[in-house]
Write an enzyme that holds these catalytic residues in place. Structure first.
Site, PDB file in Angstrom:
ATOM      1  N   ASP A 141       0.817  -1.292  -0.044  1.00 26.67           N
ATOM      2  CA  ASP A 141       0.005  -0.125   0.173  1.00 26.67           C
ATOM      3  C   ASP A 141       0.799   1.195   0.097  1.00 26.67           C
ATOM      4  O   ASP A 141       0.338   2.389   0.506  1.00 26.67           O
ATOM      5  CB  ASP A 141      -0.880   0.206   1.410  1.00 26.67           C
ATOM      6  N   LYS A 144       2.830   3.503  -5.849  1.00 27.94           N
ATOM      7  CA  LYS A 144       2.234   2.515  -6.654  1.00 27.94           C
ATOM      8  C   LYS A 144       3.397   1.842  -7.479  1.00 27.94           C
ATOM      9  O   LYS A 144       3.330   0.809  -8.091  1.00 27.94           O
ATOM     10  CB  LYS A 144       1.080   3.030  -7.353  1.00 27.94           C
ATOM     11  N   ASP A 169      -3.193  -2.977  -2.453  1.00 30.06           N
ATOM     12  CA  ASP A 169      -4.244  -1.812  -2.476  1.00 30.06           C
ATOM     13  C   ASP A 169      -4.065  -1.171  -3.793  1.00 30.06           C
ATOM     14  O   ASP A 169      -3.188  -1.015  -4.464  1.00 30.06           O
ATOM     15  CB  ASP A 169      -4.278  -1.036  -1.430  1.00 30.06           C
ATOM     16  N   ASN A 170      -5.040  -0.577  -4.288  1.00 29.61           N
ATOM     17  CA  ASN A 170      -5.111   0.379  -5.538  1.00 29.61           C
ATOM     18  C   ASN A 170      -4.568  -0.110  -6.671  1.00 29.61           C
ATOM     19  O   ASN A 170      -4.122   0.911  -7.406  1.00 29.61           O
ATOM     20  CB  ASN A 170      -4.034   1.587  -5.179  1.00 29.61           C
ATOM     21  N   GLU A 199     -11.390   4.208  -1.180  1.00 30.96           N
ATOM     22  CA  GLU A 199     -11.806   4.404  -0.053  1.00 30.96           C
ATOM     23  C   GLU A 199     -12.882   5.711   0.130  1.00 30.96           C
ATOM     24  O   GLU A 199     -12.463   6.620  -0.368  1.00 30.96           O
ATOM     25  CB  GLU A 199     -10.611   4.466   1.041  1.00 30.96           C
TER      26      GLU A 199
HETATM   27  O1  LIG Z   1      -0.281   6.981  -2.577  1.00 35.08           O
HETATM   28  C1  LIG Z   1      -0.849   6.313  -2.011  1.00 35.08           C
HETATM   29  N1  LIG Z   1      -0.445   5.560  -0.788  1.00 35.08           N
HETATM   30  C2  LIG Z   1       1.109   5.600  -0.798  1.00 35.08           C
HETATM   31  C3  LIG Z   1       1.801   6.594  -0.093  1.00 35.08           C
HETATM   32  C4  LIG Z   1       3.280   6.492  -0.029  1.00 35.08           C
HETATM   33  C5  LIG Z   1       3.868   6.390   1.202  1.00 35.08           C
HETATM   34  C6  LIG Z   1       4.980   5.544   1.078  1.00 35.08           C
HETATM   35  C7  LIG Z   1       5.093   4.572   2.142  1.00 35.08           C
HETATM   36  C8  LIG Z   1       6.379   4.184   1.901  1.00 35.08           C
HETATM   37  C9  LIG Z   1       7.055   3.002   2.619  1.00 35.08           C
HETATM   38  C10 LIG Z   1       8.152   2.269   2.192  1.00 35.08           C
HETATM   39  N2  LIG Z   1       8.769   2.966   0.983  1.00 35.08           N
HETATM   40  C11 LIG Z   1       8.403   3.834   0.395  1.00 35.08           C
HETATM   41  C12 LIG Z   1       6.943   4.377   0.775  1.00 35.08           C
HETATM   42  S1  LIG Z   1       6.087   5.582  -0.174  1.00 35.08           S
HETATM   43  C13 LIG Z   1      -2.303   6.249  -2.084  1.00 35.08           C
HETATM   44  C14 LIG Z   1      -2.991   7.333  -2.867  1.00 35.08           C
HETATM   45  C15 LIG Z   1      -4.431   6.967  -3.106  1.00 35.08           C
HETATM   46  C16 LIG Z   1      -4.957   8.204  -3.967  1.00 35.08           C
HETATM   47  C17 LIG Z   1      -6.175   7.853  -4.696  1.00 35.08           C
HETATM   48  C18 LIG Z   1      -6.903   8.744  -5.422  1.00 35.08           C
HETATM   49  C19 LIG Z   1      -6.398  10.058  -5.324  1.00 35.08           C
HETATM   50  F1  LIG Z   1      -7.253  10.933  -6.129  1.00 35.08           F
HETATM   51  C20 LIG Z   1      -5.452  10.368  -4.540  1.00 35.08           C
HETATM   52  C21 LIG Z   1      -4.916   9.480  -3.699  1.00 35.08           C
HETATM   53  C22 LIG Z   1      -5.264   6.077  -2.297  1.00 35.08           C
HETATM   54  C23 LIG Z   1      -4.463   5.159  -1.620  1.00 35.08           C
HETATM   55  O2  LIG Z   1      -5.264   4.064  -1.098  1.00 35.08           O
HETATM   56  C24 LIG Z   1      -3.060   5.213  -1.504  1.00 35.08           C
HETATM   57  O3  LIG Z   1      -2.543   4.278  -0.857  1.00 35.08           O
HETATM   58 MG   LIG Z   2      -3.960   2.577  -0.456  1.00 38.12          MG
END
Ligand SMILES: O=C(NCCCCc1cc2ccncc2s1)c1cc(-c2ccc(F)cc2)cc(O)c1O
Ligand SMILES: [Mg+2]
Length: 214
Positions: A141, A144, A169-170, A199
């Protein structure tokens, strides 16, 4: 100074959830995200699919890539058997700081090890740092575009065993096309798509469950 969305989410947990009750923490976050501010938690609809996969696998070792505020961390931890271990990686220190407090409020800190850093750096160190041989379940998660390279890295590091489950996810929104193509075409995985919604919205999204065949 202005508070951040994760800080306001934590406030909603501390105001509305019961200390030591993980399900009330999950409910408080979902209520906050539906009524006040959208946030990128896996959410209640996809969360039920996550619950059913966790309950079916009954994992002793879980790796979560992408903690954010700890919603899915708490959701998974609340379903784990007594001595099971969940290692969760978060890149953003501000998110990690909030997640630690959400995890503590839920009372699941004994099952959770939150690590701050990038997946690409930490995956190769899992065995030496945490004594984990293989993961029974991996919940993807995080970024992406890191799902595929990190899956290949986990294979290379021997962190997956015959029967290990990847739950991503996603896979539709924001989407992980290269990862989907890989797990659906590779002879080393048996994949299944669980159609759902992004979500707290009506936009299509879903979870991809892939069994590593060894
Ligand atoms: O980017 C998302 N999730 C990742 C955040 C990046 C955090 C990280 C953790 C980590 C740990 C270790 N190494 C590198 C990394 S980088 C995310 C985005 C949306 C979304 C959907 C539609 C939209 F209009 C706007 C956002 C929905 C979701 O469910 C998500 O999970
Ligand atoms: Mg997600």
């Amino acid at each position: 100074t202005q508070s951040t969305r994760p800080q306001r989410l934590l406030g909603a947990v501390q105001k509305n959830a019961t200390r030591g009750d993980p399900r009330s923490v999950v409910q408080a976050i979902d209520q906050f995200c539906r009524q006040k501010e959208w946030a990128m938690n896996v959410g209640d609809e996809k969360g039920c699919i996550l619950d059913s996969v966790v309950s079916e696998v009954n994992p002793a070792t879980v790796l979560e890539l992408g903690t954010y505020c700890g919603y899915s961390t708490v959701r998974i931890a609340s379903l784990l058997p007594p001595h099971a271990k969940l290692i969760t990686l978060e890149f953003n220190p501000d998110f990690a700081a909030i997640a630690r407090q959400v995890i503590a409020w839920a009372g699941v800190e004994d099952k959770v090890h939150l690590v701050e850093g990038a997946s690409g750096d930490w995956i190769p160190k899992m065995t030496e740092q945490f004594g984990v041989k293989t993961f029974d379940l991996v919940f993807l998660d995080h970024w992406k575009d890191r799902y595929l390279p990190d899956t290949m890295l986990m294979e290379e590091c021997g962190l997956l065993r015959k029967g290990s489950i990847l739950l991503a996810d996603n896979v539709i929104c924001p989407g992980t096309p290269d990862y989907l193509e890989y797990v659906r075409s590779s002879l080393r995985y048996e994949s299944q798509y669980f159609k759902s919604h992004l979500e707290y919205t009506k936009v299509e999204d879903g979870l991809e469950k892939s069994v590593f065949l060894g």
